[in-house]
Design a protein around this motif. Structure first.
Motif, PDB file in Angstrom:
ATOM      1  N   SER A 205      -2.238 -25.894-112.929  1.00 28.36           N
ATOM      2  CA  SER A 205      -3.080 -26.798-112.147  1.00 28.36           C
ATOM      3  C   SER A 205      -4.004 -27.604-113.057  1.00 28.36           C
TER       4      SER A 205
ATOM      5  N   GLN B  34      -0.775 -20.077-112.614  1.00 26.59           N
ATOM      6  CA  GLN B  34      -0.969 -21.163-111.656  1.00 26.59           C
ATOM      7  C   GLN B  34      -2.225 -21.966-111.989  1.00 26.59           C
ATOM      8  N   ARG B  35      -3.276 -21.261-112.420  1.00 34.78           N
ATOM      9  CA  ARG B  35      -4.509 -21.953-112.800  1.00 34.78           C
ATOM     10  C   ARG B  35      -4.262 -22.873-113.992  1.00 34.78           C
TER      11      ARG B  35
END
Length: 53
Positions: A44, A40-41
């Motif tokens: 993003s 997810q990082r």
């Protein structure tokens, strides 16, 4: 700031994790969660790095 729903989800996750007594299972859950957080990082940061055409 996390919403109250997110807070409850985190508490549910902690409560469920604490019930796992098998150390290998706990390790597998932890590795999975860390992998998802990293994915997810990365997603993003990729979105922030994109430019509009």
């Amino acid at each position: 700031m996390p919403s109250s729903v997110e807070d409850l989800q985190m508490l549910r996750l902690i409560k469920a994790f604490r019930t796992i007594s098998d150390q290998d299972a706990r390790r597998a859950v932890l590795l999975y969660v860390e992998e998802q957080a990293e994915n997810q990082r990365v997603k993003s940061s990729q979105k922030r790095g994109q430019t509009d055409h």
